[in-house]
Scaffold this motif. Structure first.
Motif, PDB file in Angstrom:
ATOM      1  N   ALA A 126      37.994  39.128  32.645  1.00 56.51           N
ATOM      2  CA  ALA A 126      38.019  38.303  33.859  1.00 56.51           C
ATOM      3  C   ALA A 126      38.588  39.097  35.036  1.00 56.51           C
ATOM      4  CB  ALA A 126      38.843  37.043  33.623  1.00 56.51           C
ATOM      5  N   LYS A 127      39.607  39.905  34.758  1.00 55.09           N
ATOM      6  CA  LYS A 127      40.198  40.741  35.814  1.00 55.09           C
ATOM      7  C   LYS A 127      39.182  41.764  36.321  1.00 55.09           C
ATOM      8  CE  LYS A 127      45.035  40.388  34.317  1.00 55.09           C
ATOM      9  NZ  LYS A 127      46.257  41.118  33.892  1.00 55.09           N
ATOM     10  N   ILE A 128      38.475  42.379  35.404  1.00 59.37           N
ATOM     11  CA  ILE A 128      37.465  43.373  35.783  1.00 59.37           C
ATOM     12  C   ILE A 128      36.367  42.725  36.618  1.00 59.37           C
ATOM     13  CG2 ILE A 128      35.663  44.906  34.891  1.00 59.37           C
ATOM     14  CD1 ILE A 128      37.524  45.439  32.480  1.00 59.37           C
ATOM     15  N   ASP A 129      35.959  41.516  36.232  1.00 55.93           N
ATOM     16  CA  ASP A 129      34.922  40.787  36.957  1.00 55.93           C
ATOM     17  C   ASP A 129      35.370  40.507  38.394  1.00 55.93           C
ATOM     18  OD1 ASP A 129      32.465  39.424  37.276  1.00 55.93           O
ATOM     19  OD2 ASP A 129      33.463  37.506  36.904  1.00 55.93           O
ATOM     20  N   ILE A 130      36.629  40.121  38.554  1.00 57.18           N
ATOM     21  CA  ILE A 130      37.163  39.836  39.890  1.00 57.18           C
ATOM     22  C   ILE A 130      37.204  41.107  40.737  1.00 57.18           C
ATOM     23  CG2 ILE A 130      39.261  39.184  41.144  1.00 57.18           C
ATOM     24  CD1 ILE A 130      39.785  37.161  38.845  1.00 57.18           C
ATOM     25  N   VAL A 131      37.697  42.201  40.148  1.00 53.04           N
ATOM     26  CA  VAL A 131      37.805  43.468  40.875  1.00 53.04           C
ATOM     27  C   VAL A 131      36.428  43.960  41.317  1.00 53.04           C
ATOM     28  CG1 VAL A 131      38.369  45.921  40.622  1.00 53.04           C
ATOM     29  CG2 VAL A 131      39.978  44.173  39.822  1.00 53.04           C
ATOM     30  N   GLN A 132      35.439  43.849  40.440  1.00 59.11           N
ATOM     31  CA  GLN A 132      34.095  44.330  40.757  1.00 59.11           C
ATOM     32  C   GLN A 132      33.386  43.475  41.799  1.00 59.11           C
ATOM     33  OE1 GLN A 132      32.205  44.549  36.887  1.00 59.11           O
ATOM     34  NE2 GLN A 132      32.945  46.642  36.523  1.00 59.11           N
ATOM     35  N   ASN A 133      33.858  42.251  41.993  1.00 57.22           N
ATOM     36  CA  ASN A 133      33.228  41.343  42.959  1.00 57.22           C
ATOM     37  C   ASN A 133      34.201  40.918  44.053  1.00 57.22           C
ATOM     38  OD1 ASN A 133      30.431  40.528  41.704  1.00 57.22           O
ATOM     39  ND2 ASN A 133      31.873  40.513  40.005  1.00 57.22           N
ATOM     40  N   ILE A 134      35.130  41.826  44.406  1.00 56.29           N
ATOM     41  CA  ILE A 134      36.242  41.463  45.280  1.00 56.29           C
ATOM     42  C   ILE A 134      35.799  40.914  46.626  1.00 56.29           C
ATOM     43  CG2 ILE A 134      36.542  43.764  46.276  1.00 56.29           C
ATOM     44  CD1 ILE A 134      39.327  41.318  45.222  1.00 56.29           C
ATOM     45  N   THR A 135      34.622  41.307  47.127  1.00 55.23           N
ATOM     46  CA  THR A 135      34.136  40.758  48.403  1.00 55.23           C
ATOM     47  C   THR A 135      32.813  40.010  48.241  1.00 55.23           C
ATOM     48  OG1 THR A 135      33.045  42.860  48.937  1.00 55.23           O
ATOM     49  CG2 THR A 135      35.287  42.548  49.771  1.00 55.23           C
ATOM     50  N   ASN A 136      32.451  39.699  47.001  1.00 61.80           N
ATOM     51  CA  ASN A 136      31.269  38.861  46.767  1.00 61.80           C
ATOM     52  C   ASN A 136      31.774  37.430  46.597  1.00 61.80           C
ATOM     53  OD1 ASN A 136      29.061  37.454  45.600  1.00 61.80           O
ATOM     54  ND2 ASN A 136      28.192  39.395  44.895  1.00 61.80           N
ATOM     55  N   TRP A 137      31.818  36.684  47.698  1.00 66.59           N
ATOM     56  CA  TRP A 137      32.529  35.410  47.718  1.00 66.59           C
ATOM     57  C   TRP A 137      31.933  34.387  46.767  1.00 66.59           C
ATOM     58  CZ3 TRP A 137      36.548  37.255  49.518  1.00 66.59           C
ATOM     59  CH2 TRP A 137      36.554  38.131  50.605  1.00 66.59           C
TER      60      TRP A 137
END
Length: 232
Positions: A126-137
């Motif tokens: 979940a952390k990796i998913d958030i980091v990879q989509n940090i500006t994909n709102w």
């Protein structure tokens, strides 16, 4: 655009604003510590954003970049904190210490929140998913839905994102960026050369970014990945 996506963008901008404010306040505190009270008497050692807002760099450019990138990226800065280098106790290294205090504060913030993010109890995936989509709102909004831990990790990741970017950008050794003050302290640069570099520094900076955007991006990605690896 959904309401939760708008809220994320607001936090994204607010984190950028206060990251640059902390950056500028750190310059002023370092100058005060070294004997110059200019920033203190100018009322700039405050977290009140009104004292730091520059109409162009704090408002116009960030909003324009948000519009151009459809809300995915922005950048900006605050008004530079004033200081008088002739008041510094150490004339050789004082300007370098004042300059490095800004990006140094950003590095410290990134490290603190990376360590704090590591202790947030959500799966590494979940952390990796958030980091990879940090500006994909849209993706971020779905990833954090219903998870308090994911919301906090996202906010911490934004803090890491901005502070690593600010530190990296400001350490480029070209005027008027902070890295140039460090360079001038290490190397014996003639006053005339410094004046020329400061006068045309912004043009040199744009040329550097244009010619070496690829290598600069790779290097920036390396530092982002370094801090995000701590967070995960």
């Amino acid at each position: 655009m959904m309401l939760n996506e708008v809220v994320l963008i607001i936090f994204y901008i607010a984190i950028l604003l206060y990251s640059v404010i902390i950056h500028e306040i750190s310059h002023g505190i370092a100058a005060l510590w070294l004997g110059d009270s200019t920033a203190k008497y100018a009322g700039r050692l405050t977290f009140n954003p009104i004292r730091h807002i520059d109409p162009w760099w704090t408002i116009a450019i960030p909003l324009l970049m948000l519009l151009v990138t459809q809300g995915r990226f922005t950048f900006g800065s605050a008004k530079p904190v004033p200081y008088n280098p002739y008041n510094l106790k150490n004339q050789r290294w004082g300007p370098a210490v004042v300059a490095v205090a800004g990006p140094g504060s950003n590095i410290l913030l990134a490290l603190i929140f990376a360590l704090a993010a590591r202790f947030i109890a959500i799966p590494a995936a979940a952390k990796i998913d958030i980091v990879q989509n940090i500006t994909n709102w849209g993706n971020i909004s779905q990833a954090i839905s219903g998870s308090v831990g994911s919301i906090f990790f996202t906010l911490f990741a934004m803090i890491i994102f901005w502070n690593v970017l600010l530190a990296f950008f400001n350490l480029i050794p070209i005027p008027p960026l902070d890295g140039s003050k460090l360079l001038f302290s290490v190397l014996s640069v003639k006053t005339e050369t410094m004046i020329i570099l400061e006068q045309f520094g912004f043009m040199f900076l744009l040329l550097l970014i244009f010619l070496f955007s690829g290598p600069l991006s790779i290097l920036l990605d390396f530092f982002w990945n370094l801090f995000f690896s701590i967070a995960i």
